[in-house]
Design an enzyme around this catalytic site. Structure first.
Site, mmCIF file in Angstrom:
data_model
loop_
_atom_site.group_PDB
_atom_site.id
_atom_site.type_symbol
_atom_site.label_atom_id
_atom_site.label_comp_id
_atom_site.label_asym_id
_atom_site.label_seq_id
_atom_site.Cartn_x
_atom_site.Cartn_y
_atom_site.Cartn_z
ATOM 1 N N ARG A 13 -3.715 -6.178 14.790
ATOM 2 C CA ARG A 13 -2.253 -6.459 15.614
ATOM 3 C C ARG A 13 -2.167 -8.116 15.778
ATOM 4 N NH1 ARG A 13 -1.129 -2.203 13.534
ATOM 5 N NH2 ARG A 13 -0.570 -0.546 14.662
ATOM 6 N N ASP A 72 -3.550 4.281 -1.921
ATOM 7 C CA ASP A 72 -4.481 4.996 -1.015
ATOM 8 C C ASP A 72 -4.327 6.444 -0.822
ATOM 9 O OD1 ASP A 72 -6.141 4.968 1.204
ATOM 10 O OD2 ASP A 72 -4.667 4.327 2.840
ATOM 11 N N LEU A 73 -4.864 6.950 -1.821
ATOM 12 C CA LEU A 73 -4.941 8.244 -1.852
ATOM 13 C C LEU A 73 -6.107 9.029 -1.380
ATOM 14 C CD1 LEU A 73 -2.544 9.041 -4.745
ATOM 15 C CD2 LEU A 73 -2.240 8.695 -2.444
ATOM 16 N N LYS A 74 -7.199 8.282 -1.231
ATOM 17 C CA LYS A 74 -8.670 8.536 -0.826
ATOM 18 C C LYS A 74 -9.108 9.698 -1.428
ATOM 19 C CE LYS A 74 -7.846 7.014 3.983
ATOM 20 N NZ LYS A 74 -6.381 6.281 3.801
ATOM 21 N N THR A 89 -11.983 5.793 10.501
ATOM 22 C CA THR A 89 -11.888 5.404 12.078
ATOM 23 C C THR A 89 -11.510 6.295 13.163
ATOM 24 O OG1 THR A 89 -9.759 4.295 11.763
ATOM 25 C CG2 THR A 89 -11.815 2.571 11.311
ATOM 26 N N ASP A 92 -13.503 14.794 -4.798
ATOM 27 C CA ASP A 92 -13.422 16.000 -5.554
ATOM 28 C C ASP A 92 -14.531 16.079 -6.386
ATOM 29 O OD1 ASP A 92 -12.200 18.622 -6.908
ATOM 30 O OD2 ASP A 92 -10.278 17.869 -6.251
ATOM 31 N N ILE A 93 -14.624 17.023 -7.279
ATOM 32 C CA ILE A 93 -15.708 17.142 -8.280
ATOM 33 C C ILE A 93 -15.611 15.916 -9.049
ATOM 34 C CG2 ILE A 93 -15.971 19.625 -8.110
ATOM 35 C CD1 ILE A 93 -14.714 19.811 -10.822
ATOM 36 N N GLY A 94 -16.429 15.625 -9.841
ATOM 37 C CA GLY A 94 -16.527 14.144 -10.455
ATOM 38 C C GLY A 94 -15.709 14.377 -11.584
ATOM 39 N N ASN A 95 -15.491 15.174 -12.342
ATOM 40 C CA ASN A 95 -14.520 15.311 -13.268
ATOM 41 C C ASN A 95 -13.116 15.047 -12.889
ATOM 42 O OD1 ASN A 95 -13.819 15.852 -16.304
ATOM 43 N ND2 ASN A 95 -12.700 17.640 -15.381
ATOM 44 N N THR A 96 -12.732 15.597 -11.959
ATOM 45 C CA THR A 96 -11.522 15.334 -11.251
ATOM 46 C C THR A 96 -11.035 13.830 -10.942
ATOM 47 O OG1 THR A 96 -11.251 17.878 -10.801
ATOM 48 C CG2 THR A 96 -9.894 16.278 -9.690
ATOM 49 N N GLN A 125 -3.226 2.958 17.161
ATOM 50 C CA GLN A 125 -4.662 2.320 16.715
ATOM 51 C C GLN A 125 -5.369 2.169 18.142
ATOM 52 O OE1 GLN A 125 -5.468 2.090 13.616
ATOM 53 N NE2 GLN A 125 -4.145 1.470 12.277
ATOM 54 N N LYS A 158 0.843 -1.210 0.044
ATOM 55 C CA LYS A 158 0.104 0.047 0.216
ATOM 56 C C LYS A 158 0.841 1.099 -0.023
ATOM 57 C CE LYS A 158 -2.488 1.819 3.432
ATOM 58 N NZ LYS A 158 -2.500 3.069 3.643
ATOM 59 N N GLY A 174 0.929 -2.159 8.781
ATOM 60 C CA GLY A 174 2.115 -1.435 8.825
ATOM 61 C C GLY A 174 3.250 -2.034 9.678
ATOM 62 N N ARG A 175 3.261 -1.132 10.810
ATOM 63 C CA ARG A 175 4.052 -1.064 12.018
ATOM 64 C C ARG A 175 4.502 -2.622 12.331
ATOM 65 N NH1 ARG A 175 1.569 4.029 14.569
ATOM 66 N NH2 ARG A 175 -0.120 3.003 13.688
#
Ligand code: C5P
Length: 248
Positions: free
Chosen positions: A184, A65-67, A121, A70-74, A193, A38, A213-214
């Site tokens: 975990r 994972d950039l979440k 979360t 924005d507006i639809g076109n973007t 977390q 990721k 991750g960690r």
């Protein structure tokens, strides 16, 4: 990504490193154990998109994972760029139909899987009320509502905590992917977390893929730590009556 994947294929390593060099070191140490990575905002802003291309060219899978929100076109054009890069899956905030449909258009005929972020979360009921989301709606209610919306608009799955996985699975049925962070091992520290779940529990409750991750990246022996997670995923699959086949 599919719901029949073997245990090793279901582990997604969060490359939350400040530099591409650090990420490359981790990928090298985990070669043979981990094949799905990721890449989030931090690494993406430090050259991580080039690394994503390299990993994909080397036969690894990448979760971007950039979440997007924005507006639809973007959103449509950003998703199309990510799909061209060949990422296996990416995240979009699943708040509304316009955003969801734009992402589906952007994905086009590519194999890129679209995952909705329902409610972060880190947000609780008071945070939702501050946003004007009231009427006694709990984060759990909103997660379920938004997951249903994403499914109806053609998304492939959602990001959900281990504590939400069981409830969500009952609502979305069998074919919708549930990807779960905040994992975990039973004997581990939880870092920052708050709602952590073990890999066995998350998978047994219906999660399909786990983001870790960690507990792996900060371990003295990351490859050995990854193998412990893969074994635990296998135990969770056995609970569900699914066998754990080797990674492909
Ligand atoms: O290090 P750790 O296992 O806590 O990393 C979890 C990863 O999952 C991080 O990249 C974090 O941003 C991500 N994540 C999360 N909780 C969410 C969504 C994503 O921890 N709700």
């Amino acid at each position: 990504m599919d719901r029949d994947a073997g245990a090793a294929e279901r582990l997604i390593l969060a490359l939350d490193t400040p530099t591409v060099a650090d990420a490359r070191t981790l990928v090298g140490r985990l070669d043979g154990a981990v094949s799905f990575y990721k890449i989030g905002l931090e690494l993406a802003l430090a050259g991580g998109l080039d690394l994503a291309g390299e990993l994909i060219a080397a036969g690894r899978r990448v979760f971007l994972d950039l979440k997007f929100l924005d507006i639809g076109n973007t959103v449509e054009r950003a998703v199309a760029q990510a799909a061209d890069l060949g990422v296996t899956c990416l995240t979009v905030h699943g708040h509304d139909t316009k955003t969801l449909q734009a992402a589906v258009r952007g994905r086009g005929a590519s194999q890129t899987r679209l995952l909705a972020v329902t409610v972060l979360t880190s947000l609780d009921g008071a945070d939702l009320a501050e946003q004007g989301i009231r009427d006694g709606l709990t984060p759990g209610d909103l997660v379920t509502h938004r997951a249903g919306l994403a499914q109806a608009r053609g998304f492939d799955g959602v990001i959900a905590s281990g504590q939400e996985a069981g409830r969500l699975r009952a609502v979305v049925g069998g074919d919708f992917l549930i990807v779960t962070p905040g994992i975990r091992l039973a004997d581990a520290e939880s870092d920052d977390q708050v709602r952590v779940v073990t890999p066995e529990r998350a998978i047994a409750d219906g999660a399909d893929y786990l983001v870790v991750g960690r507990p792996i990246t900060a371990a003295a022996d990351p490859a050995a730590a990854a193998e412990r997670f893969i074994a635990a995923i296998g135990a969770g699959l056995a609970h569900r009556g699914l066998t754990s086949r080797a990674a492909s």
